[in-house]
Design an enzyme around this catalytic site. Structure first.
Site, short mmCIF file in Angstrom:
data_model
loop_
_atom_site.label_atom_id
_atom_site.label_comp_id
_atom_site.label_asym_id
_atom_site.label_seq_id
_atom_site.Cartn_x
_atom_site.Cartn_y
_atom_site.Cartn_z
N ALA A 25 0.87 -1.18 0.00
CA ALA A 25 0.00 0.00 0.00
C ALA A 25 0.90 1.22 0.00
O ALA A 25 2.08 1.14 0.34
CB ALA A 25 -0.88 -0.02 1.24
N GLY A 51 0.61 -5.18 0.54
CA GLY A 51 -0.54 -5.18 -0.38
C GLY A 51 -0.18 -5.73 -1.74
O GLY A 51 -1.02 -6.24 -2.46
N GLU A 55 4.11 -5.87 6.87
CA GLU A 55 3.30 -4.87 7.57
C GLU A 55 3.64 -4.78 9.05
O GLU A 55 3.55 -3.73 9.66
CB GLU A 55 1.82 -5.17 7.40
CG GLU A 55 1.28 -4.89 6.02
CD GLU A 55 1.42 -6.07 5.08
OE1 GLU A 55 2.26 -6.96 5.31
OE2 GLU A 55 0.68 -6.11 4.08
N GLU A 107 -0.54 -9.29 -1.47
CA GLU A 107 -1.98 -9.55 -1.32
C GLU A 107 -2.69 -9.46 -2.66
O GLU A 107 -3.59 -10.23 -2.95
CB GLU A 107 -2.57 -8.58 -0.30
CG GLU A 107 -2.09 -8.89 1.11
CD GLU A 107 -2.55 -7.88 2.12
OE1 GLU A 107 -2.15 -6.69 2.00
OE2 GLU A 107 -3.32 -8.23 3.01
#
Ligand code: T1G
Length: 692
Positions: free
Chosen positions: A66, A105, A128, A108
């Site tokens: 992210a 992310g 993270e 992911e």
């Protein structure tokens, strides 16, 4: 080829659509990237000629997570979940083509794809936790469904990057393609699965590995127990564990709800704010406002070290580790031999632990030359002295170096507090003099304080910072002042700790409060570990301090089985009734009326003067920015990363609260607590330390 938006293009190669992201520096999942994925997948779905989609990135890496810069701001653009659903529920197979590091992310996104291919040099991870977070886009629910809960626990709580070959073995990647030919390899793979009419494999539908772990709570209780010490004080590791437990015990969508709930708690909490601050702070330290990035640097191919003691030997290892030849000089053969033998022993211990081979030990030792003559340093490009911490001794060494070492070399001192401007007066080339303050053990501690003296040249500074990066240090450029940045701030805490045990606390009270705050150990346990007799001399000691009294009683710390604490045969510390009596007698003799001191007062009196001293350092220009001070204390003294460092912690508490307390203490206990002008200014202007 059509442009979906500024950072995304879509083109078809036969029956395969290639959706390419190009958003430097790391293809982070910013709003435009999320929009590009959303719209690109949608367009590919609407094209009947397209039978499969490859998602690939330009630049140095696949999506690295992210966009951390978006955190704390109002959400913009499509949500990450919209993009993930677009992929996962696509009616055509989506293949993630991974190079560089698919992280957070990014992984992911790849996990919502139906297949993943990668080049051998690629790595995958869910880091993270290092930002005080957890994978908030389904990673905690999908990862264990592929690799199983045990491996998932390891990955999400360590944040480790796993190499592509291992990912293939774990099933995280379906195929490795040829290095440098990822696009072609991914397209070929896409064509293959279309030709084979392979089913759409959704990770969310895999259940065997999580079901096999159901009813085995020991997987989690044993993992927690094995990592309790490492995770102490942190929230994110525990929350990550709970998410993996949810993946084992709950249906996918229920597990996602647990992940979302815990993610929201972390992302809005102070620990993640602190750890995200540190992530950026670690990258800011290399940015030097008055030393341009294109400043010429001095090639360093040969390093000289003076002093083969603990520091000199440790410093030498840093350069040997990166293949730089080192000549180490001592005054006596016995000291030289001992120093070299210690380096060899350290390397052999690492080899025994499997860190590297014995051949590597010999390779590094082969780069090391010992000498009793300083003349052996004549052609060194960098010389670092690590001799006795005495100004006259240092000036003599520099004066000799000035006469021996070739022009253009860097002459560095490892002093931890002496005035480098004064040391520089011993040479005719003050522009070549700089401080390289390593922290002990120098081959382990990540921090390096690079201390610029008044006359240090910019090429010397630039070279020193570049070399710090090369040897794997995190460096902060600081100015000359007593104790530079780290030790100057430490002195504030040490002073208050000594006063507190006279006024009413005991050493074990102060240590407990600071340990519970998150420091690796308190000041008194630290003193016992280091040895109370550092800088102490029997001849001069007159019982003027508690430490003097202890040393005079031969209670010199762990090494003598007793110091501020009593130690058992396993060096387990326990409060000492002997020390308690010494302190009480000492206070009585000094006429101090002891009182009960609260834990809050202990913490505030130890930490707030540190923050205040940081403010003074900033206003004197001895540190470039407040986050550099945070980096120094996190990497040099173990300030808990989940508090962001002393200055970030000051912002978390609130500069106004720090100021109010400092004034209160000043009124009660004098000018040790006099607020810094910058602290007053920050409060008056409603600013934060992080604005400086
Ligand atoms: N967001 C924004 N900027 C980032 C970034 C990110 N994720 N990662 C790196 N940068 C910037 C960095 O600040 C620097 O900027 C430049 O890129 C180069 O970085 C939903 C919530 C990828 C291994 O934790 O580990 O996904 O200083 O110097 O050494 O579950 O960057 O040049 O202006 O580090 O080659 C999870 C963090 C996010 C990965 C590359 N992802 N990044 O290392 O370059 S949270 C991460 C890294 C998340 C989801 C959750 C490294 C790297 P500048 P760099 P590098």
């Amino acid at each position: 080829m059509t442009a979906i938006n500024d950072v995304t293009t879509l083109e078809t190669v036969g029956e395969v659509a290639v959706l390419t992201l190009n958003s430097p520096p790391v293809n982070a999942l910013s709003a435009p990237v999320r929009e590009g994925i959303n719209n690109g997948i949608k367009q590919a779905m609407e094209n009947d000629a397209v039978k499969a989609i490859v998602l690939i990135c330009e630049g140095k890496t696949f999506i690295a997570g992210a966009d951390i810069t978006e955190f704390g701001k109002a959400p913009a653009g499509p949500s990450l979940f919209d993009a993930l659903n677009m992929i996962e529920f696509a009616s055509k197979p989506v293949i993630a083509a991974i190079h560089g590091t698919a992280l957070g992310g990014g992984l992911e996104v790849a996990l919502t794809c139906h297949y993943r291919v990668a080049v051998p040099s690629a790595k995958c991870g869910l880091p993270e936790v290092n930002l005080g977070l957890l994978p908030g886009a389904g990673g905690t629910q999908r990862l264990p469904r592929i690799v199983g809960p045990e491996k998932a626990l390891e990955m999400v709580t360590s944040g480790s990057h796993v190499g592509a070959k291992k990912c293939l073995e774990m099933g995280l990647v379906d195929e490795l393609t040829e290095e440098g030919k990822l696009r072609d390899g991914a397209i070929a793979f896409a064509k293959k699965i279309v030709a084979e009419k392979r089913p759409l494999k959704r990770v969310r539908d895999l259940s065997d590995k999580v079901e096999a772990a159901r009813g085995k709570p020991e997987i989690f209780s044993e993992f927690r127990k094995a990592n309790a010490r490492k995770f102490r004080g942190f929230l994110a590791p525990e929350y990550n564990i709970q998410c993996i437990e949810a993946a084992v015990n709950l249906p996918f969508d229920e597990g996602i709800k647990v992940e979302q709930k815990l993610f929201r708690e972390l992302v809005t909490g102070t620990q993640s704010a602190a750890q995200r601050h540190v992530f950026f702070a670690e990258r800011q330290v290399w940015k030097l406002p008055d030393v341009p990035a294109d400043t010429p640097t001095i090639p360093v191919n040969k390093v000289g070290i003076i002093g083969a003691g603990t520091m000199g030997g440790g410093i030498a290892m840093n350069f040997l580790n990166v293949g730089l030849p080192v000549t180490i000089v001592e005054t006596k053969q016995e000291a030289l031999d001992r120093g070299i033998a210690t380096i060899r022993k350290n390397y052999e211990n690492s080899a025994k632990k499997g860190r590297f081979s014995m051949e590597e030990v010999e390779k590094r030792m082969g780069l090391l030359t010992g000498s009793l003559e300083m003349e052996a340093l004549a052609d060194s490009d960098l010389v670092i002295e690590a001799v006795f911490e005495n100004m006259d001794v240092k000036k003599q060494v520099f004066s000799k170096l000035d006469a021996i070492v070739k022009q253009g070399a860097i002459l560095a001192t490892n002093t931890s507090a002496l005035n480098i401007d004064e040391i520089a007066t011993a040479v005719k080339r003050p522009e070549a003099v700089i401080g390289l303050h390593f922290f002990s053990p120098a081959n382990v501690m990540r921090l390096l304080e690079v201390v610029r003296a008044d006359k240090t040249s910019k090429p010397v500074i630039a070279t020193s910072m570049q070399l710090a990066k090369k040897i794997g240090k995190i460096a902060a450029l600081v100015g000359v002042c007593p104790g530079f940045v780290g030790n100057r701030i430490l002195a504030q805490r040490q002073r208050e700790a000594q006063k507190l045990i006279l006024e009413g606390a005991m050493p074990w009270d102060v240590d407990r409060v600071l340990y519970d705050f998150g420091l690796p150990m308190g000041p008194f346990a630290m003193s016992d570990l280091a040895g109370l007799d550092i800088g102490w001399s029997k001849e001069k000691s007159q019982g003027a301090t508690i430490r003097d009294v202890l040393c005079e009683m031969d209670r010199r710390g762990q090494k003598t089985g007793a110091g501020f604490y009593d130690y058992d045969e396993n060096r387990n510390a326990k409060p000492s009734p002997v020390v308690e009596k010494i302190i009480l007698d000492f206070a009585q003799k000094k006429g101090i009326n002891r009182r009960k001191i609260s834990d809050d007062e202990i913490l505030e009196r130890c930490i707030y003067p540190m923050i205040n001293e940081g403010a003074k350092i900033l206003e004197e220009g001895k540190a470039i920015r407040s986050s550099d001070i945070d980096i120094v204390w996190i990497n040099g003294y173990g300030f808990p990363v989940y508090r962001g460092g002393p200055m970030f912690y000051g912002d978390t508490v609130g500069a106004d609260k720090v100021l109010a307390k400092m004034k209160e203490f000043q009124a009660q206990m004098g000018d040790d607590f006099k607020p810094a002008a910058l602290l007053e200014k920050i409060v008056a202007e409603g600013k934060k330390f992080s604005d400086f």
